[in-house]
Design an enzyme around this catalytic site. Structure first.
Site, PDB file in Angstrom:
ATOM      1  N   GLN A  91       0.806  -1.217   0.000  1.00  0.00           N
ATOM      2  CA  GLN A  91       0.000   0.000   0.000  1.00  0.00           C
ATOM      3  C   GLN A  91       0.839   1.266   0.000  1.00  0.00           C
ATOM      4  O   GLN A  91       2.066   1.225   0.149  1.00  0.00           O
ATOM      5  CB  GLN A  91      -0.909  -0.009   1.234  1.00  0.00           C
ATOM      6  N   HIS A 100       0.196   5.716   1.121  1.00  0.00           N
ATOM      7  CA  HIS A 100      -0.711   6.747   1.635  1.00  0.00           C
ATOM      8  C   HIS A 100      -0.390   8.087   0.983  1.00  0.00           C
ATOM      9  O   HIS A 100       0.777   8.377   0.705  1.00  0.00           O
ATOM     10  CB  HIS A 100      -0.582   6.879   3.150  1.00  0.00           C
ATOM     11  N   HIS A 145       4.768   0.282   0.788  1.00  0.00           N
ATOM     12  CA  HIS A 145       5.120  -0.471   1.988  1.00  0.00           C
ATOM     13  C   HIS A 145       4.117  -1.566   2.308  1.00  0.00           C
ATOM     14  O   HIS A 145       2.958  -1.512   1.868  1.00  0.00           O
ATOM     15  CB  HIS A 145       5.249   0.463   3.199  1.00  0.00           C
ATOM     16  N   ARG A 190      -4.463   0.672  -1.887  1.00  0.00           N
ATOM     17  CA  ARG A 190      -3.868  -0.662  -2.032  1.00  0.00           C
ATOM     18  C   ARG A 190      -3.370  -0.878  -3.455  1.00  0.00           C
ATOM     19  O   ARG A 190      -4.096  -0.666  -4.419  1.00  0.00           O
ATOM     20  CB  ARG A 190      -4.910  -1.749  -1.751  1.00  0.00           C
TER      21      ARG A 190
END
Ligand code: ZN
Length: 316
Positions: A95, A97, A171, A191
């Site tokens: 994933q 962010h 990560h 994801r």
């Protein structure tokens, strides 16, 4: 009267979770696939409740809204940090962010820079930390052709390791790892790959390929270099200081007097037992306790044998 704010918080079940939040930390868990304890949180998806003193029963988001003086009159419109303990009984999704700008524009909340202190790791445990694509085009190609082994950077981990994971970093936390995560208060995850797993209803979890490619940064992530300082009865290690937060590990043996240098502190006891004395009152501390030392707690004394992760926001 100045006092520490001990917290009661929420468990989150996850496809990759396990039962070590119970076996290692003694928490009540809802099932054997419990992935996350949101130990210090004012995020709407799982708000901590104060469990002692004057503010007993008050949710942390409400306390932050109504008593900003306890938080150094912070200008941040929301309580900025979130501390979690994760039990990865299986791989989390690969994933990424977004940063604040992208997240505010697309999700209406903060971005997510996070960091991990490894509490325990099985022999051979690994994480994914970064990727090998040298351009957005190569990134897009390797994702489209599902060349995960070529794309993803795997790193072996052990207890005590620390990783700084800025927004934009590819990560995944690997199977057999427990971590304490300090992050911006955000619940936005894009994801990239979920190991083709299906849940108990035969459903795969949603992927977010386009958003991921938008926010993934090119180039290896720069981990922080922890710096330790040994003083009488305490070894203090600065794990990271970034524009979002600073995170410390304190290893206490005996008795140590400390004073507030940040506006306020978030603390998590990861091992040992002892106590904290504030305003002549001593509160017991044990593994698994999480609390805040608000701005009106100017000094305190820690006693016992304790491993604590402490953090504070850095406003930017
Ligand atoms: Zn993450």
């Amino acid at each position: 009267m100045a006092e520490p704010l001990f917290l009661q918080s929420q468990m989150h079940e996850k496809i990759w979770g396990g039962n070590r939040l119970k076996t290692e930390f003694g928490y009540d868990i809802p099932s054997r696939t419990t992935g996350e304890y949101w130990a210090i949180s004012a995020h709407p998806n799982g708000v901590s409740i104060v469990k002692n003193g004057l503010y007993k029963g008050v949710p942390l988001d409400q306390l932050y809204a109504e008593h900003r003086e306890l938080f150094g009159q912070s200008k941040s419109p929301v309580f900025p940090l979130l501390t979690k303990i994760l039990d990865a009984n299986d791989w989390l999704s690969v994933q990424v962010h977004p940063d604040d700008k992208y997240a505010l524009e697309h999700e209406g909340e903060l971005g997510k820079t996070e960091c991990w202190y490894v509490i325990s790791a099985d022999e051979g445990a690994e994480i994914i930390y970064g990727h090998n694509a040298r351009s957005k085009e190569e990134l897009r190609d390797l994702i489209a052709s599902e060349k995960w082994d070529r794309l993803l950077t795997r790193i072996p981990v052990k207890a005590g390791d620390f990783f700084y994971v800025p927004s934009g970093t590819m990560h995944a936390i690997g199977k057999g790892i427990m971590i304490l995560e300090t992050q911006q208060s955000s619940d936005t995850t894009y994801r990239v790959y979920d190991f083709d797993r299906k849940d108990d209803k035969g459903q795969k979890r949603e992927l977010h390929i386009e958003a991921s490619i938008d926010v993934l940064t090119i180039g290896a992530p720069a981990n922080s270099t922890p710096v330790s300082l040994a003083l009488e009865n305490i070894e203090s290690t600065l794990l990271v200081s970034s524009s979002f937060f600073a995170v410390y590990k304190w290893e206490v043996k005996g008795s140590v007097k400390m004073r507030q240098t940040a506006p306020y502190l978030l603390l998590s006891v990861l091992d040992g037992e002892g106590g904290i004395t504030v305003d002549k009152k001593t509160y017991p501390l044990k593994k698994g306790d999480h609390f805040i030392l608000p701005s009106d707690v100017k000094t305190w004394e820690l006693t016992g044998s304790l491993t604590i992760i402490a953090s504070h926001p850095n406003e930017h």
